[in-house]
Design a protein around this motif. Structure first.
Motif, short mmCIF file in Angstrom:
data_model
loop_
_atom_site.label_atom_id
_atom_site.label_comp_id
_atom_site.label_asym_id
_atom_site.label_seq_id
_atom_site.Cartn_x
_atom_site.Cartn_y
_atom_site.Cartn_z
N ASN A 119 46.89 4.15 -15.64
CA ASN A 119 46.60 2.73 -15.84
C ASN A 119 46.11 2.41 -17.24
O ASN A 119 45.28 1.52 -17.42
CB ASN A 119 45.58 2.24 -14.80
CG ASN A 119 45.67 0.73 -14.59
OD1 ASN A 119 46.70 0.12 -14.86
ND2 ASN A 119 44.60 0.14 -14.09
N THR A 120 46.62 3.15 -18.23
CA THR A 120 46.31 2.84 -19.63
C THR A 120 47.60 2.94 -20.43
O THR A 120 48.60 3.50 -19.98
CB THR A 120 45.28 3.82 -20.22
OG1 THR A 120 45.77 5.16 -20.10
CG2 THR A 120 43.94 3.70 -19.53
N ASP A 141 49.83 1.11 -20.80
CA ASP A 141 50.91 0.37 -20.16
C ASP A 141 52.07 1.27 -19.72
O ASP A 141 53.16 0.79 -19.46
CB ASP A 141 51.45 -0.72 -21.11
CG ASP A 141 52.24 -1.79 -20.37
OD1 ASP A 141 51.86 -2.09 -19.21
OD2 ASP A 141 53.23 -2.29 -20.91
N SER A 163 53.33 -3.78 -14.59
CA SER A 163 54.43 -4.43 -15.30
C SER A 163 55.64 -3.52 -15.48
O SER A 163 56.74 -3.98 -15.73
CB SER A 163 53.96 -4.94 -16.66
OG SER A 163 53.61 -3.86 -17.50
N ARG A 164 55.42 -2.20 -15.36
CA ARG A 164 56.51 -1.24 -15.56
C ARG A 164 57.03 -0.67 -14.25
O ARG A 164 57.94 0.16 -14.25
CB ARG A 164 56.04 -0.10 -16.48
CG ARG A 164 55.65 -0.57 -17.87
CD ARG A 164 55.29 0.60 -18.76
NE ARG A 164 56.43 1.46 -19.01
CZ ARG A 164 57.33 1.26 -19.98
NH1 ARG A 164 57.22 0.22 -20.77
NH2 ARG A 164 58.33 2.10 -20.15
N SER A 191 51.66 0.98 -15.63
CA SER A 191 51.05 -0.25 -15.15
C SER A 191 51.99 -0.99 -14.20
O SER A 191 53.18 -0.67 -14.09
CB SER A 191 50.69 -1.16 -16.33
OG SER A 191 51.88 -1.59 -16.98
#
Length: 247
Positions: free
Chosen positions: A88-89, A91, A96-97, A94
């Motif tokens: 969770n860093t 991106d 969104s991916r 995350s």
């Protein structure tokens, strides 16, 4: 399985990451879609139930659960290989991916002629994000998963046996792979045909076809060497895990 809790699987076309708590809300939103419920034969769950399900699956010794994410630049724009992915860093994993999920389930062999300790592995793939369908993502995810299973076979079976010792299980051997696909899901049937799976019998009561591949045939497939060469594992976890790994 706990085995995949500390590693991601990456190829040039896909990134597979362990199913973590920060993925649950988006996964839950996917599974409110009636189309996906029908395709996966799933019943809608509350968000609380989904979190409970996530924790259960991550600790199970007979399931591997990965979130399918968009591919990453494994060379950090030419600066060197990624040594560790912190959850969770950056991106990388995350919401969104997130694109879908791919799973692997171990089942005792129940066909005629089986022996004690024989297992079959069921594969389940879902590309939930419409923008990423028909782009080869499902095929790439399944190939990456199957390479992972083959490479980590000894650890997968050891973890399974240890979890079943109370039931008298002293050994295990994976003999075949299979997938169940709804009658109308022509795209998935063609995908698994291209990977070397073949239909076994006719559709069942639920309108599903079973497609099977003997494990001995996996490394004989035309795509195997390319997939193996395009595949890496990257350590994954929290900041604490990263500090331990890089010490």
């Amino acid at each position: 399985m706990k085995l995949n809790s500390k590693t991601t699987v990456a190829s040039s076309k896909v990134l597979l990451v362990p199913y973590e708590g920060h993925h649950v809300s988006k996964y839950h939103s996917w599974m409110t879609d009636p189309e996906l419920q029908a395709a996966t034969a799933s019943q809608p769950l509350s968000l609380e139930e989904e979190y409970k399900n996530q924790r259960s699956w991550r600790n199970s010794a007979d399931k591997l659960t990965f979130i399918v994410c968009q591919p990453i630049d494994r060379s950090l724009d030419g600066r060197g290989d990624i040594p560790f992915i912190r959850m969770n860093t950056l991106d990388l994993d995350s919401m969104s991916r997130m694109v879908g999920d791919v799973n692997f389930f171990l089942h005792p062999w129940d066909a005629e002629g089986g022996q004690e300790g024989w297992l079959v592995g069921e594969i389940d793939i879902m590309i939930a994000d419409h923008e990423w369908r028909n782009k080869g993502m499902g095929k790439a995810a399944v190939m990456a998963l199957l390479v992972y299973v083959q490479v980590q076979m000894g650890f997968i079976l050891e973890e399974y046996v240890m979890s079943k010792q109370a039931d008298g299980v002293s050994g295990a051997s994976l003999k075949a792979l299979f997938v169940k696909i709804k009658e109308g899901n022509v795209a998935s049937r063609k995908l698994f045909e291209r990977l070397g799976f073949r239909q076994e019998g006719q559709k069942n009561y639920f309108g599903e076809y079973k497609m099977v591949m003997p494990l001995d045939d996996l490394q004989k497939q035309p795509w195997w060497d390319t997939a193996l060469g395009d595949w890496i594992q990257i350590p994954y976890g929290s900041m604490r895990d990263e500090i331990k790994f890089t010490d």
